[in-house]
Design a protein around this motif. Sequence first.
Motif, PDB file in Angstrom:
ATOM      1  N   PRO A 227      18.283  14.164  11.348  1.00 15.62           N
ATOM      2  CA  PRO A 227      18.875  12.943  10.779  1.00 15.62           C
ATOM      3  C   PRO A 227      19.123  13.083   9.283  1.00 15.62           C
ATOM      4  O   PRO A 227      18.683  14.060   8.670  1.00 15.62           O
ATOM      5  N   ARG A 228      19.814  12.104   8.683  1.00 16.09           N
ATOM      6  CA  ARG A 228      19.851  12.020   7.218  1.00 16.09           C
ATOM      7  C   ARG A 228      18.551  11.357   6.769  1.00 16.09           C
ATOM      8  O   ARG A 228      17.954  10.580   7.530  1.00 16.09           O
ATOM      9  N   TYR A 229      18.155  11.633   5.540  1.00 15.42           N
ATOM     10  CA  TYR A 229      16.897  11.067   5.031  1.00 15.42           C
ATOM     11  C   TYR A 229      17.129  10.321   3.725  1.00 15.42           C
ATOM     12  O   TYR A 229      17.898  10.774   2.868  1.00 15.42           O
ATOM     13  N   LEU A 230      16.424   9.214   3.597  1.00 14.16           N
ATOM     14  CA  LEU A 230      16.395   8.483   2.320  1.00 14.16           C
ATOM     15  C   LEU A 230      14.945   8.033   2.128  1.00 14.16           C
ATOM     16  O   LEU A 230      14.395   7.341   2.993  1.00 14.16           O
ATOM     17  N   HIS A 231      14.334   8.461   1.046  1.00 13.18           N
ATOM     18  CA  HIS A 231      12.943   8.073   0.781  1.00 13.18           C
ATOM     19  C   HIS A 231      12.904   7.024  -0.328  1.00 13.18           C
ATOM     20  O   HIS A 231      13.490   7.212  -1.391  1.00 13.18           O
ATOM     21  N   THR A 232      12.213   5.921  -0.033  1.00 14.50           N
ATOM     22  CA  THR A 232      12.240   4.755  -0.924  1.00 14.50           C
ATOM     23  C   THR A 232      11.134   4.859  -1.986  1.00 14.50           C
ATOM     24  O   THR A 232      10.119   5.517  -1.763  1.00 14.50           O
ATOM     25  N   PRO A 233      11.318   4.176  -3.132  1.00 10.70           N
ATOM     26  CA  PRO A 233      10.299   4.222  -4.187  1.00 10.70           C
ATOM     27  C   PRO A 233       8.971   3.633  -3.706  1.00 10.70           C
ATOM     28  O   PRO A 233       8.964   2.745  -2.849  1.00 10.70           O
ATOM     29  N   LEU A 234       7.897   4.130  -4.275  1.00 13.86           N
ATOM     30  CA  LEU A 234       6.570   3.633  -3.890  1.00 13.86           C
ATOM     31  C   LEU A 234       6.186   2.461  -4.784  1.00 13.86           C
ATOM     32  O   LEU A 234       6.661   2.349  -5.912  1.00 13.86           O
ATOM     33  N   VAL A 235       5.322   1.631  -4.257  1.00 12.18           N
ATOM     34  CA  VAL A 235       4.756   0.552  -5.060  1.00 12.18           C
ATOM     35  C   VAL A 235       3.399   1.047  -5.549  1.00 12.18           C
ATOM     36  O   VAL A 235       2.589   1.511  -4.756  1.00 12.18           O
ATOM     37  N   LEU A 236       3.185   0.982  -6.856  1.00 12.14           N
ATOM     38  CA  LEU A 236       1.914   1.458  -7.396  1.00 12.14           C
ATOM     39  C   LEU A 236       0.955   0.288  -7.600  1.00 12.14           C
ATOM     40  O   LEU A 236       1.358  -0.801  -7.984  1.00 12.14           O
ATOM     41  N   GLY A 237      -0.319   0.555  -7.327  1.00  8.86           N
ATOM     42  CA  GLY A 237      -1.350  -0.463  -7.545  1.00  8.86           C
ATOM     43  C   GLY A 237      -1.726  -0.511  -9.023  1.00  8.86           C
ATOM     44  O   GLY A 237      -1.198   0.264  -9.837  1.00  8.86           O
ATOM     45  N   ALA A 238      -2.662  -1.399  -9.365  1.00 12.03           N
ATOM     46  CA  ALA A 238      -3.067  -1.582 -10.762  1.00 12.03           C
ATOM     47  C   ALA A 238      -3.609  -0.272 -11.343  1.00 12.03           C
ATOM     48  O   ALA A 238      -3.471  -0.012 -12.535  1.00 12.03           O
ATOM     49  N   ASN A 239      -4.205   0.587 -10.486  1.00 17.28           N
ATOM     50  CA  ASN A 239      -4.781   1.857 -10.970  1.00 17.28           C
ATOM     51  C   ASN A 239      -3.725   2.954 -11.085  1.00 17.28           C
ATOM     52  O   ASN A 239      -4.050   4.113 -11.334  1.00 17.28           O
ATOM     53  N   GLY A 240      -2.464   2.608 -10.858  1.00 18.27           N
ATOM     54  CA  GLY A 240      -1.380   3.585 -10.995  1.00 18.27           C
ATOM     55  C   GLY A 240      -1.210   4.455  -9.761  1.00 18.27           C
ATOM     56  O   GLY A 240      -0.312   5.281  -9.675  1.00 18.27           O
ATOM     57  N   GLU A 241      -2.066   4.242  -8.749  1.00 19.17           N
ATOM     58  CA  GLU A 241      -1.930   5.024  -7.517  1.00 19.17           C
ATOM     59  C   GLU A 241      -1.029   4.299  -6.540  1.00 19.17           C
ATOM     60  O   GLU A 241      -0.920   3.071  -6.577  1.00 19.17           O
ATOM     61  N   LYS A 242      -0.448   5.103  -5.636  1.00 21.79           N
ATOM     62  CA  LYS A 242       0.401   4.509  -4.607  1.00 21.79           C
ATOM     63  C   LYS A 242      -0.405   3.467  -3.816  1.00 21.79           C
ATOM     64  O   LYS A 242      -1.552   3.715  -3.451  1.00 21.79           O
ATOM     65  N   LEU A 243       0.240   2.321  -3.598  1.00 26.15           N
ATOM     66  CA  LEU A 243      -0.406   1.290  -2.794  1.00 26.15           C
ATOM     67  C   LEU A 243      -0.509   1.789  -1.361  1.00 26.15           C
ATOM     68  O   LEU A 243       0.476   2.247  -0.793  1.00 26.15           O
ATOM     69  N   SER A 244      -1.677   1.733  -0.779  1.00 27.35           N
ATOM     70  CA  SER A 244      -1.792   2.169   0.607  1.00 27.35           C
ATOM     71  C   SER A 244      -2.933   1.424   1.278  1.00 27.35           C
ATOM     72  O   SER A 244      -3.772   0.818   0.605  1.00 27.35           O
ATOM     73  N   LYS A 245      -2.905   1.502   2.607  1.00 30.24           N
ATOM     74  CA  LYS A 245      -3.978   0.857   3.368  1.00 30.24           C
ATOM     75  C   LYS A 245      -5.306   1.487   2.962  1.00 30.24           C
ATOM     76  O   LYS A 245      -6.325   0.830   2.858  1.00 30.24           O
ATOM     77  N   GLN A 246      -5.254   2.807   2.700  1.00 28.81           N
ATOM     78  CA  GLN A 246      -6.486   3.535   2.367  1.00 28.81           C
ATOM     79  C   GLN A 246      -7.096   3.050   1.056  1.00 28.81           C
ATOM     80  O   GLN A 246      -8.307   3.035   0.911  1.00 28.81           O
ATOM     81  N   ASN A 247      -6.255   2.693   0.064  1.00 27.57           N
ATOM     82  CA  ASN A 247      -6.886   2.233  -1.180  1.00 27.57           C
ATOM     83  C   ASN A 247      -6.902   0.702  -1.294  1.00 27.57           C
ATOM     84  O   ASN A 247      -6.882   0.125  -2.378  1.00 27.57           O
TER      85      ASN A 247
END
Length: 295
Positions: A227-247
Amino acid sequence: MPGTFIYTGRFAPSPTGGLHAGSLVAALASWLDARAHGGQWLVRIEDVDSTRCLPGMDRTILQQLAACGLHSDQSPLYQSTRLALYQQALDRLVASGQAYPCGCSRRDIELAQLRSGHVKARHGELIYPGTCRNGLQGKPARAWRFRTDDPSRIHWQDRRLGAQVQDVSAAVGDFVLKRADGCFAYQLAVVVDDAKQGITDVVRGEDLADNTVRQMLLQRALGVATPRYLHTPLVLGANGEKLSKQNGAQALDTHQPLAALNQAAAVLGLTSQHVAADALAQWVAQWQCLYNRAP
Ligand code: GLU
């Protein structure tokens, strides 16, 4: 039916937690891209890793999407119902010599790396040194791995990030297709399903971009389209890390869908809207201008 749409997109959440501000960006972007192309948008519940899925989370995710006006054009597909297909794909790769059984434990891999003087890890995953490439040496098979060519420098084009390149054998090594606990790996399941569902465009978070080359190698090995791919920008949390379920990213507040959507839209460079019913339609037009360059 795959093949009847010029464009088929998908959003493929793992039900390991509810949607958060970061995952809504990918959901909204994939929906907008499908609409901007006059295509269909599918939701696939990626519950292949039963050890990480939480009961009922699939329904929570579907409700969160619905609250934001994002409805799958077909009933959602559950990966847990498709294990036979993943096994068939693995069998084909084994038969063609592109996959092989591996008897190494994590400790074996660490020891082999120490012996060779290269301790390499990637996102906490050890880079496999290829110990079982030429046979199990009497060990029982634990996992199944994809045989990468050495070197295997692959170039690809992302619709947002531009030209990308990765040498899979150096960066990742022979990667797992089926784990020692019997679960099929994300890489295999996603490639089989993207192909079977006729996905023409993958729009997902940038944190997944470095899986793309592994998926392209599997597509080639299985003789299916990329397929074609498009990767979207990440949302960063207050600590500057990517927002994720893990953090510990906060679950989306879908009592205020417009606020949640506006936040996601801003990350994609779209302007804020004041009326929920209108917002999605307005953004389709904006998306068209921003991201739909001629292929
Ligand atoms: N299931 C993956 C996740 O939730 C996404 C897979 C994909 O979009 O390729 O991170």
